[in-house]
Design a protein around this motif. Structure first.
Motif, PDB file in Angstrom:
ATOM      1  N   ASP A   6       0.831  -1.203   0.000  1.00 31.13           N
ATOM      2  CA  ASP A   6       0.000   0.000   0.000  1.00 31.13           C
ATOM      3  C   ASP A   6       0.868   1.256   0.000  1.00 31.13           C
ATOM      4  O   ASP A   6       0.636   2.204   0.721  1.00 31.13           O
ATOM      5  CB  ASP A   6      -0.956   0.000   1.191  1.00 31.13           C
ATOM      6  CG  ASP A   6      -2.061   1.038   1.027  1.00 31.13           C
ATOM      7  OD1 ASP A   6      -2.369   1.406  -0.120  1.00 31.13           O
ATOM      8  OD2 ASP A   6      -2.597   1.475   2.051  1.00 31.13           O
ATOM      9  N   CYS A   7       1.928   1.218  -0.805  1.00 31.31           N
ATOM     10  CA  CYS A   7       2.825   2.361  -0.987  1.00 31.31           C
ATOM     11  C   CYS A   7       3.553   2.765   0.287  1.00 31.31           C
ATOM     12  O   CYS A   7       3.859   3.914   0.489  1.00 31.31           O
ATOM     13  CB  CYS A   7       2.082   3.563  -1.572  1.00 31.31           C
ATOM     14  SG  CYS A   7       1.352   3.222  -3.154  1.00 31.31           S
ATOM     15  N   GLN A   8       3.800   1.832   1.140  1.00 30.38           N
ATOM     16  CA  GLN A   8       4.576   2.090   2.352  1.00 30.38           C
ATOM     17  C   GLN A   8       5.846   1.259   2.276  1.00 30.38           C
ATOM     18  O   GLN A   8       5.826   0.143   1.781  1.00 30.38           O
ATOM     19  CB  GLN A   8       3.793   1.687   3.613  1.00 30.38           C
ATOM     20  CG  GLN A   8       2.500   2.446   3.789  1.00 30.38           C
ATOM     21  CD  GLN A   8       2.735   3.921   4.026  1.00 30.38           C
ATOM     22  OE1 GLN A   8       3.692   4.308   4.669  1.00 30.38           O
ATOM     23  NE2 GLN A   8       1.869   4.751   3.495  1.00 30.38           N
ATOM     24  N   PRO A   9       6.989   1.777   2.753  1.00 28.83           N
ATOM     25  CA  PRO A   9       8.206   0.972   2.750  1.00 28.83           C
ATOM     26  C   PRO A   9       8.030  -0.287   3.597  1.00 28.83           C
ATOM     27  O   PRO A   9       7.258  -0.303   4.553  1.00 28.83           O
ATOM     28  CB  PRO A   9       9.256   1.891   3.379  1.00 28.83           C
ATOM     29  CG  PRO A   9       8.706   3.268   3.243  1.00 28.83           C
ATOM     30  CD  PRO A   9       7.212   3.121   3.267  1.00 28.83           C
ATOM     31  N   GLU A  10       8.726  -1.337   3.212  1.00 29.58           N
ATOM     32  CA  GLU A  10       8.694  -2.573   3.985  1.00 29.58           C
ATOM     33  C   GLU A  10       9.218  -2.300   5.390  1.00 29.58           C
ATOM     34  O   GLU A  10      10.099  -1.457   5.570  1.00 29.58           O
ATOM     35  CB  GLU A  10       9.560  -3.637   3.308  1.00 29.58           C
ATOM     36  CG  GLU A  10       9.035  -4.107   1.979  1.00 29.58           C
ATOM     37  CD  GLU A  10       7.771  -4.909   2.105  1.00 29.58           C
ATOM     38  OE1 GLU A  10       7.630  -5.675   3.078  1.00 29.58           O
ATOM     39  OE2 GLU A  10       6.907  -4.762   1.234  1.00 29.58           O
ATOM     40  N   GLY A  66       8.283   7.516  -2.178  1.00 28.67           N
ATOM     41  CA  GLY A  66       9.329   7.139  -1.237  1.00 28.67           C
ATOM     42  C   GLY A  66       9.705   5.678  -1.166  1.00 28.67           C
ATOM     43  O   GLY A  66      10.513   5.298  -0.324  1.00 28.67           O
ATOM     44  N   MET A  67       9.165   4.839  -2.020  1.00 29.16           N
ATOM     45  CA  MET A  67       9.495   3.412  -1.976  1.00 29.16           C
ATOM     46  C   MET A  67      10.715   3.100  -2.832  1.00 29.16           C
ATOM     47  O   MET A  67      10.732   3.448  -4.003  1.00 29.16           O
ATOM     48  CB  MET A  67       8.333   2.575  -2.517  1.00 29.16           C
ATOM     49  CG  MET A  67       7.255   2.324  -1.560  1.00 29.16           C
ATOM     50  SD  MET A  67       6.073   1.071  -2.124  1.00 29.16           S
ATOM     51  CE  MET A  67       6.458   0.767  -3.795  1.00 29.16           C
ATOM     52  N   PRO A  68      11.711   2.428  -2.284  1.00 31.07           N
ATOM     53  CA  PRO A  68      12.787   1.925  -3.140  1.00 31.07           C
ATOM     54  C   PRO A  68      12.308   0.647  -3.819  1.00 31.07           C
ATOM     55  O   PRO A  68      11.664  -0.192  -3.199  1.00 31.07           O
ATOM     56  CB  PRO A  68      13.923   1.652  -2.155  1.00 31.07           C
ATOM     57  CG  PRO A  68      13.269   1.470  -0.837  1.00 31.07           C
ATOM     58  CD  PRO A  68      11.977   2.241  -0.873  1.00 31.07           C
ATOM     59  N   LEU A  69      12.586   0.510  -5.112  1.00 32.99           N
ATOM     60  CA  LEU A  69      12.159  -0.662  -5.863  1.00 32.99           C
ATOM     61  C   LEU A  69      13.360  -1.367  -6.473  1.00 32.99           C
ATOM     62  O   LEU A  69      14.246  -0.723  -7.037  1.00 32.99           O
ATOM     63  CB  LEU A  69      11.196  -0.264  -6.993  1.00 32.99           C
ATOM     64  CG  LEU A  69       9.873   0.363  -6.594  1.00 32.99           C
ATOM     65  CD1 LEU A  69       9.115   0.820  -7.836  1.00 32.99           C
ATOM     66  CD2 LEU A  69       9.037  -0.621  -5.802  1.00 32.99           C
ATOM     67  N   ASP A  70      13.372  -2.671  -6.380  1.00 32.33           N
ATOM     68  CA  ASP A  70      14.398  -3.479  -7.032  1.00 32.33           C
ATOM     69  C   ASP A  70      14.080  -3.510  -8.529  1.00 32.33           C
ATOM     70  O   ASP A  70      13.003  -3.959  -8.918  1.00 32.33           O
ATOM     71  CB  ASP A  70      14.375  -4.888  -6.451  1.00 32.33           C
ATOM     72  CG  ASP A  70      15.410  -5.814  -7.059  1.00 32.33           C
ATOM     73  OD1 ASP A  70      15.959  -5.504  -8.139  1.00 32.33           O
ATOM     74  OD2 ASP A  70      15.664  -6.861  -6.451  1.00 32.33           O
ATOM     75  N   MET A  83      -1.770   6.810  -6.159  1.00 27.83           N
ATOM     76  CA  MET A  83      -2.359   8.101  -5.803  1.00 27.83           C
ATOM     77  C   MET A  83      -1.386   8.975  -5.013  1.00 27.83           C
ATOM     78  O   MET A  83      -1.396  10.192  -5.159  1.00 27.83           O
ATOM     79  CB  MET A  83      -3.652   7.905  -5.002  1.00 27.83           C
ATOM     80  CG  MET A  83      -4.791   7.329  -5.822  1.00 27.83           C
ATOM     81  SD  MET A  83      -5.403   8.514  -7.026  1.00 27.83           S
ATOM     82  CE  MET A  83      -4.743   7.893  -8.539  1.00 27.83           C
ATOM     83  N   ARG A  84      -0.516   8.383  -4.206  1.00 29.77           N
ATOM     84  CA  ARG A  84       0.476   9.191  -3.483  1.00 29.77           C
ATOM     85  C   ARG A  84       1.464   9.818  -4.451  1.00 29.77           C
ATOM     86  O   ARG A  84       1.832  10.982  -4.304  1.00 29.77           O
ATOM     87  CB  ARG A  84       1.197   8.341  -2.443  1.00 29.77           C
ATOM     88  CG  ARG A  84       0.291   8.019  -1.259  1.00 29.77           C
ATOM     89  CD  ARG A  84       1.016   7.253  -0.195  1.00 29.77           C
ATOM     90  NE  ARG A  84       2.034   8.100   0.432  1.00 29.77           N
ATOM     91  CZ  ARG A  84       3.018   7.616   1.174  1.00 29.77           C
ATOM     92  NH1 ARG A  84       3.147   6.323   1.368  1.00 29.77           N
ATOM     93  NH2 ARG A  84       3.885   8.428   1.722  1.00 29.77           N
ATOM     94  N   CYS A  85       1.909   9.073  -5.457  1.00 28.00           N
ATOM     95  CA  CYS A  85       2.809   9.646  -6.466  1.00 28.00           C
ATOM     96  C   CYS A  85       2.119  10.797  -7.200  1.00 28.00           C
ATOM     97  O   CYS A  85       2.732  11.833  -7.462  1.00 28.00           O
ATOM     98  CB  CYS A  85       3.248   8.580  -7.473  1.00 28.00           C
ATOM     99  SG  CYS A  85       4.477   7.404  -6.857  1.00 28.00           S
TER     100      CYS A  85
END
Length: 106
Positions: A6-10, A66-70, A83-85
């Motif tokens: 849900d668009c939150q960092p792990e 704010g999420m880092p993605l591999d 929606m946050r983006c």
């Protein structure tokens, strides 16, 4: 398989800064914004929203929210946006730009 985020960092992770090890003697180049989402089968369909993301110097994608993605887990794509983006991109738009008018036309 990553959990629905849900668009939150792990838990236990921190979003990486956009300009790690940047040369502060000159302005950074304009970042290229990619529209990416997790590939099919990595997360559930609800979590496959499209994020606006840029590359960090450490070859990690970081989203506007704010999420880092591999990079090995995502694909460039279109679809339902995060929606946050969208909200963050709208806030960054210059209010004096006539092409960036709000819903009320002003």
């Amino acid at each position: 398989m990553p959990a629905f985020h849900d668009c939150q960092p792990e838990p236990g992770t921190v979003a990486l800064p956009e300009m790690v090890d940047a040369d502060h003697g000159r302005p950074p180049p304009e970042p290229t914004v990619l529209n990416v989402r997790y590939r099919a089968g990595i997360v559930g369909e609800r979590a496959r929203v499209v994020h606006a993301a840029t590359w960090t110097p450490r070859d990690v994608l970081i989203t506007l929210c704010g999420m880092p993605l591999d990079p090995s887990l995502v694909e460039e794509s279109t679809g339902m946006p995060c929606m946050r983006c969208i909200r963050i991109a709208a806030r960054r738009a210059r209010p004096d730009d006539p092409d960036q008018r709000g819903i009320d036309g002003g």
